[in-house]
Every structure is written in structure tokens, then in C-alpha cells.
Design a protein around this motif. Structure first.
Motif, PDB file in Angstrom:
ATOM      1  N   ASN C  47       0.795  -1.238   0.000  1.00 17.94           N
ATOM      2  CA  ASN C  47       0.000   0.000   0.000  1.00 17.94           C
ATOM      3  C   ASN C  47       0.820   1.276   0.000  1.00 17.94           C
ATOM      4  N   ARG C  48       1.978   1.199  -0.590  1.00 19.58           N
ATOM      5  CA  ARG C  48       2.786   2.402  -0.754  1.00 19.58           C
ATOM      6  C   ARG C  48       2.871   2.738  -2.246  1.00 19.58           C
ATOM      7  N   SER C  49       3.228   3.991  -2.510  1.00 17.10           N
ATOM      8  CA  SER C  49       3.418   4.423  -3.892  1.00 17.10           C
ATOM      9  C   SER C  49       4.887   4.707  -4.133  1.00 17.10           C
ATOM     10  N   TYR C  50       5.424   4.111  -5.188  1.00 20.17           N
ATOM     11  CA  TYR C  50       6.835   4.277  -5.517  1.00 20.17           C
ATOM     12  C   TYR C  50       7.012   4.952  -6.862  1.00 20.17           C
ATOM     13  N   LEU C  51       8.080   5.707  -6.957  1.00 18.37           N
ATOM     14  CA  LEU C  51       8.426   6.343  -8.218  1.00 18.37           C
ATOM     15  C   LEU C  51       9.359   5.434  -9.006  1.00 18.37           C
ATOM     16  N   VAL C  52       9.070   5.265 -10.299  1.00 19.97           N
ATOM     17  CA  VAL C  52       9.999   4.578 -11.196  1.00 19.97           C
ATOM     18  C   VAL C  52      10.445   5.618 -12.215  1.00 19.97           C
ATOM     19  N   SER C  53      11.676   6.063 -12.089  1.00 19.94           N
ATOM     20  CA  SER C  53      12.096   7.165 -12.960  1.00 19.94           C
ATOM     21  C   SER C  53      13.275   6.772 -13.837  1.00 19.94           C
ATOM     22  N   GLY C  54      13.358   7.414 -14.980  1.00 20.19           N
ATOM     23  CA  GLY C  54      14.441   7.108 -15.920  1.00 20.19           C
ATOM     24  C   GLY C  54      14.286   7.943 -17.172  1.00 20.19           C
ATOM     25  N   ASN C  55      15.344   8.007 -17.962  1.00 20.23           N
ATOM     26  CA  ASN C  55      15.258   8.727 -19.233  1.00 20.23           C
ATOM     27  C   ASN C  55      14.465   7.905 -20.259  1.00 20.23           C
ATOM     28  N   ALA C  56      14.241   8.498 -21.426  1.00 18.30           N
ATOM     29  CA  ALA C  56      13.488   7.792 -22.470  1.00 18.30           C
ATOM     30  C   ALA C  56      14.242   6.528 -22.855  1.00 18.30           C
ATOM     31  N   GLY C  57      13.518   5.437 -23.050  1.00 20.72           N
ATOM     32  CA  GLY C  57      14.147   4.196 -23.471  1.00 20.72           C
ATOM     33  C   GLY C  57      14.874   3.448 -22.371  1.00 20.72           C
ATOM     34  N   SER C  58      14.670   3.885 -21.108  1.00 20.81           N
ATOM     35  CA  SER C  58      15.406   3.232 -20.019  1.00 20.81           C
ATOM     36  C   SER C  58      14.693   1.996 -19.489  1.00 20.81           C
ATOM     37  N   GLY C  59      13.427   1.782 -19.898  1.00 26.36           N
ATOM     38  CA  GLY C  59      12.715   0.586 -19.472  1.00 26.36           C
ATOM     39  C   GLY C  59      11.694   0.784 -18.370  1.00 26.36           C
ATOM     40  N   LYS C  60      11.301   2.033 -18.121  1.00 24.92           N
ATOM     41  CA  LYS C  60      10.319   2.325 -17.075  1.00 24.92           C
ATOM     42  C   LYS C  60       9.010   1.571 -17.271  1.00 24.92           C
ATOM     43  N   SER C  61       8.465   1.646 -18.502  1.00 28.31           N
ATOM     44  CA  SER C  61       7.173   1.014 -18.764  1.00 28.31           C
ATOM     45  C   SER C  61       7.286  -0.502 -18.675  1.00 28.31           C
ATOM     46  N   THR C  62       8.348  -1.045 -19.239  1.00 29.67           N
ATOM     47  CA  THR C  62       8.529  -2.493 -19.198  1.00 29.67           C
ATOM     48  C   THR C  62       8.638  -2.983 -17.758  1.00 29.67           C
ATOM     49  N   PHE C  63       9.437  -2.305 -16.950  1.00 32.36           N
ATOM     50  CA  PHE C  63       9.581  -2.668 -15.544  1.00 32.36           C
ATOM     51  C   PHE C  63       8.226  -2.656 -14.847  1.00 32.36           C
ATOM     52  N   SER C  64       7.475  -1.613 -15.079  1.00 27.16           N
ATOM     53  CA  SER C  64       6.223  -1.417 -14.355  1.00 27.16           C
ATOM     54  C   SER C  64       5.171  -2.429 -14.783  1.00 27.16           C
ATOM     55  N   ILE C  65       5.093  -2.669 -16.090  1.00 27.81           N
ATOM     56  CA  ILE C  65       4.063  -3.598 -16.572  1.00 27.81           C
ATOM     57  C   ILE C  65       4.433  -5.032 -16.191  1.00 27.81           C
ATOM     58  N   GLN C  66       5.719  -5.314 -16.160  1.00 30.45           N
ATOM     59  CA  GLN C  66       6.155  -6.637 -15.709  1.00 30.45           C
ATOM     60  C   GLN C  66       5.738  -6.863 -14.249  1.00 30.45           C
ATOM     61  N   TYR C  67       5.802  -5.806 -13.453  1.00 31.93           N
ATOM     62  CA  TYR C  67       5.353  -5.866 -12.058  1.00 31.93           C
ATOM     63  C   TYR C  67       3.869  -6.250 -11.985  1.00 31.93           C
ATOM     64  N   LEU C  68       3.075  -5.654 -12.886  1.00 32.72           N
ATOM     65  CA  LEU C  68       1.637  -5.981 -12.911  1.00 32.72           C
ATOM     66  C   LEU C  68       1.426  -7.423 -13.391  1.00 32.72           C
ATOM     67  N   HIS C  69       2.127  -7.764 -14.466  1.00 33.15           N
ATOM     68  CA  HIS C  69       1.989  -9.083 -15.068  1.00 33.15           C
ATOM     69  C   HIS C  69       2.346 -10.173 -14.058  1.00 33.15           C
ATOM     70  N   ASN C  70       3.500 -10.010 -13.396  1.00 31.34           N
ATOM     71  CA  ASN C  70       3.896 -10.972 -12.377  1.00 31.34           C
ATOM     72  C   ASN C  70       2.876 -11.026 -11.249  1.00 31.34           C
ATOM     73  N   GLY C  71       2.294  -9.880 -10.919  1.00 32.56           N
ATOM     74  CA  GLY C  71       1.290  -9.839  -9.853  1.00 32.56           C
ATOM     75  C   GLY C  71       0.172 -10.822 -10.117  1.00 32.56           C
ATOM     76  N   VAL C  72      -0.293 -10.827 -11.350  1.00 34.87           N
ATOM     77  CA  VAL C  72      -1.404 -11.735 -11.700  1.00 34.87           C
ATOM     78  C   VAL C  72      -0.912 -13.180 -11.770  1.00 34.87           C
ATOM     79  N   VAL C  73       0.155 -13.374 -12.548  1.00 36.06           N
ATOM     80  CA  VAL C  73       0.586 -14.724 -12.875  1.00 36.06           C
ATOM     81  C   VAL C  73       1.192 -15.454 -11.679  1.00 36.06           C
ATOM     82  N   GLU C  74       1.957 -14.752 -10.875  1.00 38.12           N
ATOM     83  CA  GLU C  74       2.667 -15.423  -9.786  1.00 38.12           C
ATOM     84  C   GLU C  74       1.999 -15.276  -8.430  1.00 38.12           C
ATOM     85  N   TYR C  75       1.274 -14.140  -8.216  1.00 44.01           N
ATOM     86  CA  TYR C  75       0.733 -13.898  -6.874  1.00 44.01           C
ATOM     87  C   TYR C  75      -0.782 -13.734  -6.861  1.00 44.01           C
ATOM     88  N   ASP C  76      -1.399 -13.951  -8.013  1.00 44.68           N
ATOM     89  CA  ASP C  76      -2.839 -13.783  -8.130  1.00 44.68           C
ATOM     90  C   ASP C  76      -3.363 -12.446  -7.600  1.00 44.68           C
TER      91      ASP C  76
END
Lengths: 267, 267, 267, 267, 267, 267
Positions: C47-76
């Protein structure tokens, strides 16, 4: 489809003569400046507008006026010099140091100096060509067109474009005015140099946009190295033409500017 | 749920053809530029908008127009070139140096050059495609959509996006306009290059946001090292695609741009 | 003493479940990203909010969406992805490169993508979740609360927070909106990642304040060294948790992001 | 001559107790933070306001709250914690990592946490002390004065002063508000720490003026060196007191902050 | 020709006593600070205003107050201390560390502290000299003139001039106010030090103009070198006087400031 | 064609005497400053305006006033000193250190000091020449013209041009005012030095435009090297004249400024 802008509808846009359609493509306009033309395939491209940028004292005005002077003396092409912030008298006197007698060219109607400084600062002038409304871009352009008709000019120098800041209230307007100047000079059949003041050696222009909207950029440097200033020149960009990628030293002597295209500069 | 925006409600958004649902995923659009496509897995992703950024004289326009030219000549994909601040005549002439005859492509309705410069600076033009209201984003987009219909274009180049500053009063509006341009070109089925002017070598765009809101960024460099300029290119970012992490040298010769993917650049 | 804000008075603020009083303290939410969770004691704090910061092309979106994807697939744990400036279709396609099938998650109501881009740029969309008023912070928050109820989400990604600039006229308002976003996501029981675009490697966020008002900052780097780009990641700050003080390299392959916690990075 | 400001006319300004006239001069208030007090002659000067500045994640809040915690546990001095942008629940949870049980101190009326965040972001709260008008400086100061009366506080932490930007429309107003905060806390008999966010390592505060108008500045650093972050602390300024001129390393462990006054830092 | 400004028409401008015409030219006012006066030919020039600039914690206030204290104790010249942002009580207490008992000087009417802080921040004060309208430059100047009459002051310290920002809405007004302050103190026969906060070591003042419009600039440094701070002082400029060109170290001990004019500083 | 500006229509613009037409071209005005004139071919060009720029304490005023003093004593050319922000009394006193007795020159009507400071700061003055409206450019210029008529001045110093900021609301107006000042002084037959304050060693002026619109720039440096300040001078630019490209050291002693044209400076 033709867009007619009422301001310019009476002008003689000489597409037929010099344009892409029927003219000889990539026709060259030599500057006649020793050592320079060979840096860019023989000269400037006809009917294009180029930026000449450099810090104070780097030789922008001398380079540009020498281009006009050679135009008359060597190629019989009359020229127009638009002076926005200097006294034409001083310019004539300064150029004598480099053995250029502008007065004589003027007397033979081969050179016209358009004084847009006097009216701006509010002092009397006895110049022949005076811009009475130096705060209006369209007025200035109309004046240039008239003078072109008068003397059959082929070359133009606008010194300096920083004065466009006077006729522009926003960055947007400034860019449009710069485009308008550059495109109109081209459209009426003038091959032009537009000077720009730069403040540090890594920039190319005063407003950080002039190099993008001109057909080429000639950059003059006047840099200090261990307590001594030395001069160098670079053809930074020239659309539609091959050009040197090197920075070359140049000197200003009683013969004016002379570029040394075989020598290197390191800074 | 569908949001209908009246401005675009009549457009043919070709979701069926190229969209995620049924189309072949990650379809590639090769640029045909020698040495480049292998840097990014075979080409651009279909129907995406990419940024091509670089300083003045770095080759942005040449790269982009070569992409259009190759599109027609090698892949039979017609293209649209939106020119915001240059005279189409000069562009045609410039490209001849690289053996690209744009006029011929235009005559066969394979290339359309949309002139949004003439109206802006107020000079007459005899171009076929003219943007009469270059200060309105929606008007420009509609014009692009019409031309796409006309010639069945698959590729588009918008040169340059700095002109978006003309149609945006605030940073907020600028970003939305940039998004609108980029998203609309994608939505109507064009794979596009959008050029951006950069002022120093550590930045990626003019307004420091274009690289974030496009699907990829191709960065051209034109850097000075000991008095000589050299050219290099980097696929800085390409969403949904593997791509080289290296900066590679390239040259511009009479054959246009040629990238050397095996060579390294150090600066 | 209780302050009731009418806008949110009907929400189910799940203090009982996850709050300090009775809940298990310092409960961890693993990202499931290989090599990352061990950098921060097992995962994010619930229940905390974290910042994921980086320059363009650094992988911010991929990191974040992978977090969501793993949430469903691995932790329901179902998740919400708020997309402010990208086309959801492109995202789904991009993620396939990393073997994440978002569409499938969505079909099982484990993932909801809230499209707040289409309405903003004015193009039609057939997305299920659309933010029709993307210029109003409270409207967006209400939409997120509704979706949370719908799918029982535990995780959220807001990509990117630069769009908060669209809903804020002053720096003050921007900061309050950022606080509001971050605090509301926490208060309704979501563990969230908020992406932020950065422009140079010494900064942590777009507006120089996001890192101060979030519970932690994950910084992605994409830096050039001698003509090559390399990727690295740092848990720069994580309140209430021990965490690594090192910067670690990571790679993006067909398996998505993989951090190498044993390797060092020097730049 | 006495200037009475109606806003504060009823306050008990304890000149008699702690002022220059009769009190013991240069009375020290130890922070109790291991290794710190010996850097500054035994502690802070009584009834002064000090700046604690540092970048995000540098430990400003931990340092300041540890000062309050030690105040109660070791010196029996109650304290006030003003929280402007964080959820008090999170703070209590975070501090447990360092073995500080704030809840217990609050239950014994030795610590009061004034929540000025909830009302600002518009979410409900069940905190005991809530600032209902967090956008008005005088209102906040009155609230602090009331709480001081309630629990007999001797120490105060204001975390963070960046929030003063919310109550100030101009730089001028900001500076006055900062002065007002600092001077009022001193005047009512509190020895205070005011946190300030800094953006780069050569600056001392957010607004470049806080270090000038406080009685001292404690600077926390969190700097990267070859891919690793390390922490250090400096008593940068302390009016009326001798203090160390060195920068010392510190660590944050389960025992909270511990300064190593014998070790050096080079960066 | 005489220009009479009604605001000051009743003042006793002591041209006769100290002016150029009849007075002893280049009369010196020693600061009495050990090691300093020999850096500048024996002291300050009579009836001039000097800038004392430095970063926070560099010793500006200590230097300036020591100048006043020495004035009374060693040269029997009463002084005025204008305090714009600090509590006079704290100053008195701070100065005791350096064995300066300001209270005693005040009791003998040899020192007047003008409190222009209390009214500004709105807290009660029992100071003897209070500026009730600290946001009006003319009001402050009148108050200084009155106090000068009262105690026959010869020296003045204005700490700090950053507060002039409070009474000036524009850069133009700020500069005029600074000139007015500096010129008026001179004109009424005070030799003055005006402190200025600087933010980085290459600047000389807060607003980048104070060093140009004062008769001299004394610059204090407090720079970090390998994790340690050290102090140094420079007479950067002193019109009409020879002065050292070197930067010298100084220390602050229980005897106050002591400059080491024989030692060098390298940074 | 003649543009008559009513403001100046009565002035005696001495074209006949000194202008290009009939006068001796490139007539030199020696400064008489030891070692300087040989740096620039014998002196300044007649009736031109030069910038003298440098940081605080670099010797701008001393250089300029010495030029006036030498003008009277060595070349019998009367001069005007316009003082915008300093007390003329202090200037007279300061110059005595360099053995220049300005008072004597004034008494013989060879020097006029125009005090435009007193009225600006609102203190009484008994100066002979006072500018009563120092916030109006035209008024100041008229005053200078009057004084020129009175004493037959050939030289002028305007110290400093930063005060033009007082009479200009925009950058545009500032530039025009600067042009107006520079051009009018030339037009009425004065050879002038205009001082400009610079803030860092790579700039040439206060407003980054003065060096472009004057006929030459003399740059004074006062740079720190390893804890010591040293002085140097450069003729950075001089239109129409050959000049040294080196930076030379100079000293200020009881004989005033003395340049060492044979010695080098490295920094």
C-alpha cells in the motif's frame, strides 16, 4: 494551386529565371574570398540564404561585405547591404582598411547600402537609401525589393539578423519573421548572407533556430587560447552541396579575409 | 466503449488492417537505408511514429526523405512529405545531389509534398499540395488524411516538428499537439518519421518531451572532434523491438546516407 | 478527529485490512522481477506508492508492466494500468516481445488498462476502460477507484506522471496533485508504481519533487559510455525498508527485465 | 517599545525562562543521536531553529524524528512532529524499523503528530491532531502553539519546509513565512529542526535562502561514488557555537542513525 | 545647483566635516580586526559603504559586528547595527562566544541595534529600537538617521541587504534601493558594512550588482576541500585605495575573527 | 534623403568636421595610457564609441577617467564624465590616489562631471552639472549635448551603461537605447568610452549585446589564480583597425594604469 499574399502580389518572383524547373541546377555563386569557395564546392548555391554567425569581433561583417564587394568587382553582380545597427559612414571607413572602396561602388550603382539604423536611433542621416520604418518587417522587405529593381542586385547581405528581435514580440513571431526574410530574399532572386551574433562557442546563432531554417551556416570563430585570440571558419552546414568538414584558420589583413584551407585548427 | 471525436469521425481508421487484434504482429517497414535496418531488427514497426532528432546539418531531412524515396522505389509504398519551413523547390534540388529525383515520384503520384511553409511566410507558391492554414493542427492533420486517401500513402515524414511550437501557446498544448500528430498518423495507417531539432549533444529533442511520447527515437550526431566534424547515428529507443545499443558512423555521399553498422564511434 | 472530503466520502478506505493499527507491519509485495526483490528486502511495502524514474528508453514502462503481469501470474493479484500518453494497442504488442500476453490477463479480468490517452488526443478508441475527462485529477482518481472495485485490484501502475502537468496550472497545484494521486492510491489499498521521465542522469524526476513525496524511488539508467548504451537500476530510496546502496546492471530480453544483483556498474 | 501583533498577542512568549537576560546562556539541547552532539559542542542551542537539509533518501526525516524520540526517552522533553506531505501511519511504521515506537510516545502524550497532509490532499484521516487549513501559515502556527500547551513540548520538527511554497505566492512571501515559522517556534520556547529538500550536492536548501535565515544548518549527503551510495553529515553552520568543520560518515541501522565522528569522508 | 529631495531635506548632511572639499582626504577607519586592516592600507575609507559578502556560515555577521564592537571599545566610535532577519537576543548571545558583550555597549549608548525583524514576522519585541515599517526603504533610512543623531554613531552595519528584496518589486527598483541605502549612509557620515548572501563561490553578491555599486567588496569564503571546510577572506575591491590581491585564511575563535595576512590559500 | 528627429533637430552634427566625406580617415585619438595605444595602432578611432567592460574592481572607471585626464593634460581635449551610480566626490578623491586632480580640470572648464546619481537616489548635491531626470534617455543625451557645447568636449565617458537598464523596460528598448547613446555620442563628435559590468570571465558585457553594437570592446580582467588576483587587458574588437590579439598584464599604481604590451598572460 497558388497562394497569393497581397503584400507581395506585385513582386517579380523570378521563378522562371533561377528556379528549380528550368534553370541550371546547383548553379554556384562564388564569394571570391580567397580559399573559401573551395571549402564548399565552388561557392554558394544560387538564390539561397545563408547564415554567417560568430561572436563579436569574429569578422562576420567583413566576410559578408567582402562577398558583396567581390560580387561587383569580380563577377559584375550588384549587391545590397542592409545595415541595421551601424552607421554606414563607419562601415565605409572600416572597409578602406581592407582596400575596399564601397563609396565608389555606390557611385556606380553597383552597391546600395540600406540604412535602417538612423531612423531607429533617431539621428539625422544623409544616406541615399534609408529605411524609415525599421520596426516593420514587411516594410523592410518591400524596400529591399525596390532597391533590387533599381540596381539589378544579385547578392544581398543583412547585417545583422539580431535586429529581427525588434520586430518580433514572441519566439513564434521571430521564427516566422526569420523565415519570411530568408524565403523572400530567395524568392526574388538574391543569394544572401544573414549575419547572426553568437554568445558562446558551442552555439550557432543568437536565437538557437537560425541555423535550422537557413540553407547553410558559415561559422566564424574568434577563440582565446592561452591568452591569444585566433580566427577560424567552418562551413557548418550547406544543404544540397558537399562541403568541407574541417575548421580552417583565416586571417584579416589589408587584403581582407583570406582562408587557409590546407591548415588545421585544434580547439 | 467508444469515444468519438467529431473532428475525425469520418476518417478511415484502419484498425482491421494493421491493428493489434488481427494483423501480423510486429510487422516491419524497412527504411532501405543501407546498414540501418539491421540496427533495429529489420526496420521500423508498422504504423508507428518515430522521432528523428539531430542538430542542424546532421542529416535529419536527408535520412527522412531517403526513407520515403526508398519506400516508393524499393517497396512500392507511396509517401507524404510535410515541409514546414523549407521551400519544396530547394528540397527537390538538394535531393538530386543524392540521386533522388523527387519530381519523378511526384509525377507518378507516389510522393506528395505538402508545402506548409509558403502560406506561413506569405510568398506565392505553385505547389500542388499547399497547407493554407499552417497555424492550425487539426487543419494540417485533415490535409494529411486527404492526401493519404489520394495517393494511398503508407509512409509519412513530418519535417520538422519544431513548427508545432507555432500552433501551441503553452507547453501543455504543445505536448498534446505532439501526441495528436503522432497518434493520428499511426491511427490512419502511416509509418512515420518526425524530425526534431536538438541544440546540444546530450539532449534528444527540441522540447525535451518528444522522445518520451514517440515509439522510438533515431538520433543523428554531427560532432566536432579536434577541428573536424563527423557523423554518427544511434537507435536510441525503439519500443517493442530489439535494437542495437551502439552508436555507428555514417556518411552522406552521392548515394545518400549509408550507415556502417560494424564500425564504432567514440565521443 | 476526522476530516471528510466529500469527493471521496463513499470510498472504502481499507484501514482495517492493511493499515498500521492491526495489520501485519512491513508486509512485502514482491515484484517478481528476477534479481530485483532481493535488492529491497523482498519487495515493495504494501500500500505504498513508488516512483519509477528514468530517461526515455530506459525501461520504465517495461519494468512497471512486468510488475503488474507478475502480480497476476505469480501472486494472483489483479492490477490496473493507467496509460496517459500511449496507445494501449501498442503496449499490448510491445509486451509480446517479452512474452507477456496482456490481452489474456484482461480477458480474465485480472488486468484493466485505463486508456486516458485517446480522449486527450481526440481519436476514437474501442478500449473497455476509457478516461473521458483526462484533464481532471479527481475524475481520474474516481475512475481508478471504480476499476479497483470491479476487478479487486491490489496493484497499480500510473504511466506516466508527467501527464499531471496537464491537470496542473502551477507548481503548487502540480505538487498537490502528485500528493493526491500517491496518497489516494495508498489509501484505497493499492501498491503502486508511478513512472517519471527524467532528462539528465543526476536528476531523479521530471519536476524535481516526485522523489520527495513518494515512499521510494527506483531509478533506471540508460547511459552512454564510449559509444555504447548500457542499462542499470538503483533502489535510490525506500522509506521504512533496508535496501541495497549499489547500482546494478540489468538486461531486457525475451524474458523481460532481469537484474543482476551481484554485478557492479561504474559510471 | 513593544510591537504587538494581534495574531499572537495571547501567546506565552517565554522570554523570562529561556531568554538572554536571565537564563543560562548557550544552554544545550542534546539530540541524543550517537556521535552527533560531539560535533557541535554538546547539542543544539536552546530555543533555536535549525535547518536539516539533504537530497531525497538522505535521512532527513529519520534524523529529525530520532531527535524527537530521544528527547522523550532520554531527556523527558515532549515533542511535536508536523508532517506536511506524508501519511502519519507510514511514518509510525517506518520508524519501527529503527526500533522507535512513536505510537507509544503518543499514547503517553509525549509526542504529538500534527497531520497537515490529509486535509491538503483531501483524504479522510483519524489522526488526533489535524491541521484543517494547511494552506495558511498563521493557522498552522496557532495549531502548533495549542499543541505545545497541551503536551508541554520542548522540541519540534517541521517536515518539510518545502510545503511553505504552498502558502506563499512570491519569493518575498516565502522568505517572510520561513522567517515567521523559524522565529515563532523559537519565541514560544521550542528547539526545532526544519527539514529542507535539496536538489544538488552544492546547495544547502530548496529555495536558496533557508540556510541564511536559520540559526544553523545540518547537511545530510547521500552521494554516489563508483556505483555505490554512501551517507555523510556536516554541521555546516551553527551560530553562537563552535562546531566541527569536517564531513563525517553515518549509517542507518536498526538502531537508527549513528554518526562516526572520527572517520573522514572524501568526495 | 542643488537638488532637494523633500524626504531628506531636514537631514544634516555633513559635507563640511568629512567631505572631499575640506576634510583630510583618504582618512582611514580601522576595523580593529586583527590582521585585516593591513590588507587594505590601514582600514576602510571614511564615509564609504562596503559590501561584506559570503555564503551562509562564512562569518559575515561576526566580521561586521566585530567591526562595530571594536569601533566602540578601541576607537570610541558609536555604531548602529540594523538587523533585518535575526532576533537581536540571539545575536547578543552569539557574540558572547567571541567575548563581545553587546548589551553593555548598548547600555552605555554606544551601540544601537535596530530590530527590523520583529515587525516583519509579527512577533512581539521589547527591543528599544524597532523598525515598525520594515517594508519601506525611506522609513528605514529615516530611522537610521534618527538613531545616528541619538548616539552620535560613526559606523553602521546593515545585516543583511537581501532584505532589500522585500522592498523592491523589480530589479530596477532593487538597484535604486541599494544605491539609496549605500549613498545615504555615506552622505550622513557613516562608514558602513552591508552584508550580502552569496550562493556560489564564483559570485560576489546575491543579486549580482551589489559589488558594482559599493565602494568596496570584502569577500568571505567557507569552502569545502576533501571533506573539510576552511575559511578565507579577500579584499576583492576597494576604490581609491591600494589593497592586497591575495586571499588569506582566517579563523574564528573566542577572540572573534583573526586574519592571517602572511598565509596563503589555494582553492 | 534626410530623416529629421525633432528631438535632435537643433544639434550641431559635425559631419563636416570629422565625418567620412572630407575628414582625414582613420584619425586616431590616443588614450595616453602607457602601453595601451600601441596595442591598437595608435589609439581609438575618432568619433567612435567603445565598450570598456570588466568585472567589479577590474579598473574600468580608472581606465576611463585616465583617458579623460590624459585628454586634457596631454592633448588639450576637454572631456565629459557621466556618472550614473557613484558620488562625484568619491571619484575625485579616488583619483587623487593616482595623482589625477579632477577638481583642477573642472575649475579650468576642461572637464565636466555630470552627476546623474544624486537625483536618482534622492540626496542633495552641490555639483555643477546634475541630471535632474536620470530616468529618461533623451533628457540625458540633451544634457550631454549642452555640456559639449559649453566646454567644447572631444571625449566622453559614460560610467556605467548598466544604468540604461533603468530607462528601458524591455530588452528591445534597452538595445535601442544603447544604440541611441552610442550613435548620438559619435554623431555629435565625441570619442567615447562606455563602461559595462560583466559577471563572468567568458562574457563581454552585462546584457550580452553591447559588444555587438559598439565599434570596439576593451576587456579588463581581474582573475583569481591560486588565491591571488591579477589584472590584464585585451583589445577584444576594434572595427576598422588592426589591433593586438593578445591579452596583456597591467598594473594600477600611483601613476594610474600602465599596460605591459610585451608581457603575456596565461589563464
Amino acid at each position: 494551386m497558388v497562394v497569393e499574399d497581397s503584400d507581395f502580389s506585385g513582386f517579380d518572383f523570378d521563378d522562371d529565371e533561377d528556379g528549380f524547373e528550368g534553370g541550371s541546377q546547383s548553379e554556384r555563386v562564388p564569394t571570391g574570398i580567397k580559399g573559401f569557395d573551395e571549402l564548399c564546392g565552388g561557392g554558394l548555391l544560387k538564390n539561397r540564404s545563408y547564415l554567417v554567425s560568430g561572436n563579436a569581433g569574429s569578422g562576420k561583417s567583413t566576410f559578408s561585405i567582402q562577398y558583396l564587394h567581390n560580387g561587383v568587382v569580380e563577377y559584375d553582380e550588384p549587391g545590397i547591404l542592409v545595415v541595421t545597427e551601424e552607421d554606414p559612414k563607419n562601415i565605409r571607413e572600416n572597409m578602406k582598411s581592407y582596400n575596399m572602396d564601397l563609396k565608389k561602388l555606390e557611385q556606380h550603382d553597383k552597391l546600395a547600402i540600406l540604412d535602417s539604423q538612423s531612423a531607429k536611433v533617431g539621428i539625422p542621416t544623409d544616406e541615399e537609401y534609408v529605411e524609415v520604418d525599421p520596426f516593420d518587417m514587411d516594410s523592410t522587405l518591400k524596400r529591399i525589393v525596390e532597391i533590387k529593381e533599381d540596381i539589378g542586385a544579385k547578392r544581398c547581405v543583412f547585417d545583422s539578423t539580431t535586429s529581427l528581435g525588434f520586430v518580433s514580440d514572441t519566439q513564434k513571431q521571430l521564427r516566422i519573421n526569420f523565415l519570411k526574410l530568408s524565403a523572400t530574399l530567395s524568392a526574388i532572386g538574391l543569394t544572401s548572407l544573414l549575419t547572426s551574433e553568437v554568445l558562446d562557442k558551442n552555439r550557432m546563432s543568437r536565437f538557437d533556430m537560425e541555423e535550422f531554417v537557413t540553407e547553410g551556416t558559415i561559422r566564424l570563430y574568434n577563440e582565446r587560447k592561452e591568452g591569444v585570440r585566433s580566427r577560424s571558419i567552418e562551413v557548418y552546414k550547406m544543404r544540397g552541396s558537399d562541403h568541407s568538414k574541417k575548421i580552417n584558420p583565416f586571417e584579416i589583413s589589408s587584403k581582407g579575409i583570406e582562408v587557409h584551407p590546407k591548415e588545421d585548427v585544434y580547439f
